[in-house]
Design a protein around this motif. Structure first.
Motif, PDB file in Angstrom:
ATOM      1  N   GLU A  51      25.777  30.565  51.649  1.00  0.00           N
ATOM      2  CA  GLU A  51      25.450  30.022  52.969  1.00  0.00           C
ATOM      3  C   GLU A  51      26.628  29.200  53.465  1.00  0.00           C
ATOM      4  OE1 GLU A  51      21.759  27.853  53.046  1.00  0.00           O
ATOM      5  OE2 GLU A  51      20.842  29.242  51.635  1.00  0.00           O
ATOM      6  N   GLY A  52      26.915  29.304  54.744  1.00  0.00           N
ATOM      7  CA  GLY A  52      27.936  28.467  55.365  1.00  0.00           C
ATOM      8  C   GLY A  52      29.311  28.619  54.745  1.00  0.00           C
ATOM      9  N   ASP A  53      30.030  27.514  54.743  1.00  0.00           N
ATOM     10  CA  ASP A  53      31.423  27.465  54.284  1.00  0.00           C
ATOM     11  C   ASP A  53      31.478  27.453  52.756  1.00  0.00           C
ATOM     12  OD1 ASP A  53      34.154  27.105  54.092  1.00  0.00           O
ATOM     13  OD2 ASP A  53      34.072  24.959  54.564  1.00  0.00           O
ATOM     14  N   THR A  54      31.815  28.582  52.161  1.00  0.00           N
ATOM     15  CA  THR A  54      31.952  28.706  50.713  1.00  0.00           C
ATOM     16  C   THR A  54      33.262  29.419  50.425  1.00  0.00           C
ATOM     17  OG1 THR A  54      29.555  28.866  50.471  1.00  0.00           O
ATOM     18  CG2 THR A  54      30.866  29.619  48.622  1.00  0.00           C
ATOM     19  N   ARG A  55      34.011  28.918  49.448  1.00  0.00           N
ATOM     20  CA  ARG A  55      35.314  29.482  49.114  1.00  0.00           C
ATOM     21  C   ARG A  55      35.473  29.637  47.607  1.00  0.00           C
ATOM     22  NH1 ARG A  55      35.353  25.580  52.441  1.00  0.00           N
ATOM     23  NH2 ARG A  55      36.123  24.009  51.032  1.00  0.00           N
ATOM     24  N   MET A  56      36.337  30.580  47.229  1.00  0.00           N
ATOM     25  CA  MET A  56      36.701  30.737  45.829  1.00  0.00           C
ATOM     26  C   MET A  56      38.210  30.864  45.736  1.00  0.00           C
ATOM     27  SD  MET A  56      35.233  34.650  45.418  1.00  0.00           S
ATOM     28  CE  MET A  56      35.667  34.912  43.755  1.00  0.00           C
ATOM     29  N   GLY A  57      38.783  30.312  44.667  1.00  0.00           N
ATOM     30  CA  GLY A  57      40.229  30.337  44.482  1.00  0.00           C
ATOM     31  C   GLY A  57      40.847  28.971  44.717  1.00  0.00           C
ATOM     32  N   ARG A  58      42.091  28.843  44.350  1.00  0.00           N
ATOM     33  CA  ARG A  58      42.843  27.595  44.515  1.00  0.00           C
ATOM     34  C   ARG A  58      43.437  27.523  45.918  1.00  0.00           C
ATOM     35  NH1 ARG A  58      41.885  24.467  39.864  1.00  0.00           N
ATOM     36  NH2 ARG A  58      41.569  25.933  38.190  1.00  0.00           N
ATOM     37  N   ALA A  59      43.877  26.326  46.304  1.00  0.00           N
ATOM     38  CA  ALA A  59      44.482  26.121  47.632  1.00  0.00           C
ATOM     39  C   ALA A  59      45.622  27.116  47.831  1.00  0.00           C
ATOM     40  CB  ALA A  59      45.003  24.701  47.750  1.00  0.00           C
ATOM     41  N   GLY A  60      45.672  27.710  49.009  1.00  0.00           N
ATOM     42  CA  GLY A  60      46.703  28.691  49.319  1.00  0.00           C
ATOM     43  C   GLY A  60      46.305  30.117  48.967  1.00  0.00           C
ATOM     44  N   ALA A  61      45.310  30.275  48.098  1.00  0.00           N
ATOM     45  CA  ALA A  61      44.852  31.617  47.702  1.00  0.00           C
ATOM     46  C   ALA A  61      43.336  31.699  47.775  1.00  0.00           C
ATOM     47  CB  ALA A  61      45.343  31.939  46.306  1.00  0.00           C
ATOM     48  N   GLN A  62      42.747  30.916  48.678  1.00  0.00           N
ATOM     49  CA  GLN A  62      41.296  30.907  48.795  1.00  0.00           C
ATOM     50  C   GLN A  62      40.803  32.070  49.630  1.00  0.00           C
ATOM     51  OE1 GLN A  62      40.346  27.074  50.448  1.00  0.00           O
ATOM     52  NE2 GLN A  62      40.004  26.216  48.420  1.00  0.00           N
ATOM     53  N   ARG A  63      39.583  32.515  49.311  1.00  0.00           N
ATOM     54  CA  ARG A  63      38.932  33.530  50.131  1.00  0.00           C
ATOM     55  C   ARG A  63      37.443  33.234  50.171  1.00  0.00           C
ATOM     56  NH1 ARG A  63      36.349  37.914  48.064  1.00  0.00           N
ATOM     57  NH2 ARG A  63      36.274  38.139  45.824  1.00  0.00           N
ATOM     58  N   THR A  64      36.780  33.796  51.144  1.00  0.00           N
ATOM     59  CA  THR A  64      35.338  33.618  51.297  1.00  0.00           C
ATOM     60  C   THR A  64      34.631  34.718  50.517  1.00  0.00           C
ATOM     61  OG1 THR A  64      35.654  32.670  53.487  1.00  0.00           O
ATOM     62  CG2 THR A  64      33.460  33.499  52.959  1.00  0.00           C
ATOM     63  N   PRO A  65      33.796  34.350  49.555  1.00  0.00           N
ATOM     64  CA  PRO A  65      33.084  35.379  48.790  1.00  0.00           C
ATOM     65  C   PRO A  65      31.894  35.929  49.573  1.00  0.00           C
ATOM     66  CG  PRO A  65      32.454  33.211  48.020  1.00  0.00           C
ATOM     67  CD  PRO A  65      33.506  33.004  49.069  1.00  0.00           C
ATOM     68  N   THR A  66      31.403  37.062  49.138  1.00  0.00           N
ATOM     69  CA  THR A  66      30.190  37.656  49.686  1.00  0.00           C
ATOM     70  C   THR A  66      29.226  37.912  48.534  1.00  0.00           C
ATOM     71  OG1 THR A  66      31.095  39.885  49.488  1.00  0.00           O
ATOM     72  CG2 THR A  66      31.407  38.782  51.597  1.00  0.00           C
ATOM     73  N   PRO A  67      27.938  37.997  48.809  1.00  0.00           N
ATOM     74  CA  PRO A  67      26.993  38.282  47.732  1.00  0.00           C
ATOM     75  C   PRO A  67      27.388  39.567  46.995  1.00  0.00           C
ATOM     76  CG  PRO A  67      25.802  37.596  49.683  1.00  0.00           C
ATOM     77  CD  PRO A  67      27.247  37.785  50.091  1.00  0.00           C
ATOM     78  N   GLY A  68      27.359  39.493  45.672  1.00  0.00           N
ATOM     79  CA  GLY A  68      27.767  40.621  44.841  1.00  0.00           C
ATOM     80  C   GLY A  68      29.169  40.489  44.298  1.00  0.00           C
ATOM     81  N   ASP A  69      29.981  39.590  44.882  1.00  0.00           N
ATOM     82  CA  ASP A  69      31.333  39.379  44.361  1.00  0.00           C
ATOM     83  C   ASP A  69      31.270  38.775  42.967  1.00  0.00           C
ATOM     84  OD1 ASP A  69      32.592  40.353  46.598  1.00  0.00           O
ATOM     85  OD2 ASP A  69      33.242  38.402  47.361  1.00  0.00           O
ATOM     86  N   GLY A  70      32.253  39.104  42.167  1.00  0.00           N
ATOM     87  CA  GLY A  70      32.328  38.572  40.820  1.00  0.00           C
ATOM     88  C   GLY A  70      32.896  37.171  40.782  1.00  0.00           C
ATOM     89  N   VAL A  71      32.507  36.447  39.757  1.00  0.00           N
ATOM     90  CA  VAL A  71      33.032  35.112  39.487  1.00  0.00           C
ATOM     91  C   VAL A  71      33.776  35.220  38.157  1.00  0.00           C
ATOM     92  CG1 VAL A  71      32.436  32.715  39.018  1.00  0.00           C
ATOM     93  CG2 VAL A  71      31.115  34.018  40.676  1.00  0.00           C
ATOM     94  N   ASN A  72      34.986  34.681  38.124  1.00  0.00           N
ATOM     95  CA  ASN A  72      35.825  34.790  36.934  1.00  0.00           C
ATOM     96  C   ASN A  72      35.981  33.453  36.235  1.00  0.00           C
ATOM     97  OD1 ASN A  72      36.218  37.451  37.731  1.00  0.00           O
ATOM     98  ND2 ASN A  72      38.099  36.971  38.813  1.00  0.00           N
ATOM     99  N   VAL A  73      36.317  33.520  34.971  1.00  0.00           N
ATOM    100  CA  VAL A  73      36.576  32.315  34.201  1.00  0.00           C
ATOM    101  C   VAL A  73      37.814  31.624  34.782  1.00  0.00           C
ATOM    102  CG1 VAL A  73      38.030  33.373  32.408  1.00  0.00           C
ATOM    103  CG2 VAL A  73      36.620  31.402  31.842  1.00  0.00           C
ATOM    104  N   SER A  74      37.850  30.314  34.741  1.00  0.00           N
ATOM    105  CA  SER A  74      38.937  29.479  35.261  1.00  0.00           C
ATOM    106  C   SER A  74      39.042  29.511  36.777  1.00  0.00           C
ATOM    107  CB  SER A  74      40.285  29.864  34.653  1.00  0.00           C
ATOM    108  OG  SER A  74      40.255  29.713  33.262  1.00  0.00           O
ATOM    109  N   GLN A  75      37.984  29.890  37.462  1.00  0.00           N
ATOM    110  CA  GLN A  75      38.023  30.006  38.914  1.00  0.00           C
ATOM    111  C   GLN A  75      37.484  28.735  39.573  1.00  0.00           C
ATOM    112  OE1 GLN A  75      35.850  33.373  40.626  1.00  0.00           O
ATOM    113  NE2 GLN A  75      37.789  33.802  41.637  1.00  0.00           N
ATOM    114  N   ARG A  76      38.121  28.328  40.659  1.00  0.00           N
ATOM    115  CA  ARG A  76      37.638  27.189  41.435  1.00  0.00           C
ATOM    116  C   ARG A  76      36.722  27.692  42.538  1.00  0.00           C
ATOM    117  NH1 ARG A  76      41.200  22.207  42.716  1.00  0.00           N
ATOM    118  NH2 ARG A  76      40.563  21.949  40.564  1.00  0.00           N
ATOM    119  N   LEU A  77      35.573  27.034  42.656  1.00  0.00           N
ATOM    120  CA  LEU A  77      34.590  27.360  43.681  1.00  0.00           C
ATOM    121  C   LEU A  77      34.337  26.114  44.499  1.00  0.00           C
ATOM    122  CD1 LEU A  77      32.120  29.236  41.327  1.00  0.00           C
ATOM    123  CD2 LEU A  77      33.938  30.229  42.706  1.00  0.00           C
ATOM    124  N   SER A  78      34.197  26.258  45.815  1.00  0.00           N
ATOM    125  CA  SER A  78      33.953  25.075  46.643  1.00  0.00           C
ATOM    126  C   SER A  78      33.093  25.443  47.847  1.00  0.00           C
ATOM    127  CB  SER A  78      35.275  24.446  47.095  1.00  0.00           C
ATOM    128  OG  SER A  78      36.054  25.386  47.803  1.00  0.00           O
TER     129      SER A  78
END
Length: 167
Positions: A51-78
């Motif tokens: 919902e709303g503003d959700t991001r994955m990845g570190r600063a400079g390489a962030q993207r907006t995930p969608t339902p069904g996207d994978g989550v990886n180890v060592s990943q930043r979520l915000s």
């Protein structure tokens, strides 16, 4: 040779040689190279709701995930002020991020056969609701959540952790 003897002989020859032919022709199956343990490409879970503003990845390489996207180890979520996300990990653990939350999934290992592994989540700010899966039920001492001011050892199955941003 009688025609009745030829049929069993041909059948026997075909049965004896068919495994050789089957092994000689291998089906074309696309393969993916396996990532080494602990690599950033190891999928440990899946986004279920966003919902709303959700991001994955570190600063400079962030993207907006969608339902069904994978989550990886060592990943930043915000998440932002109006953001929230629900993630289901391989062991059945459910993580629900609240608004203004930043967290790193620092460690996650889970062997579905032995049900052994470990989990470390670094909650940098915000809140996360955790409904534990198999890993915390079997090895609660190996399931930890770090905040800027404390380390939480898990002894329950459904809890919320909140952390203030370090100033």
């Amino acid at each position: 040779m009688s025609p009745f003897l030829a049929v069993p002989l041909v059948t026997s020859l075909l049965a004896a040689t068919s495994p050789c032919f089957a092994q000689a022709v291998a089906p074309a199956v696309p393969t993916q190279p396996s990532a080494p343990a602990g690599a950033d490409t190891v999928r440990i879970g899946t986004f279920k709701q966003i919902e709303g503003d959700t991001r994955m990845g570190r600063a400079g390489a962030q993207r907006t995930p969608t339902p069904g996207d994978g989550v990886n180890v060592s990943q930043r979520l915000s998440t932002g002020k109006n953001g929230a996300a629900t993630i289901i990990l391989k062991d059945g653990t459910v993580l629900t991020m609240g608004p203004d939350t930043t967290m790193d999934l620092s460690q996650f290992q889970f062997d579905s056969t032995t049900q052994q592994g470990n989990f470390v989540l670094d909650l940098l700010q915000g809140s996360v609701r955790v409904v534990t899966g198999l890993l915390a039920r079997i090895n609660p001492e190996l399931f930890k959540i770090n905040t800027p001011t404390s380390v939480v050892g898990v002894r329950g199955t459904d809890f919320i952790v909140e952390a203030q941003a370090v100033q």
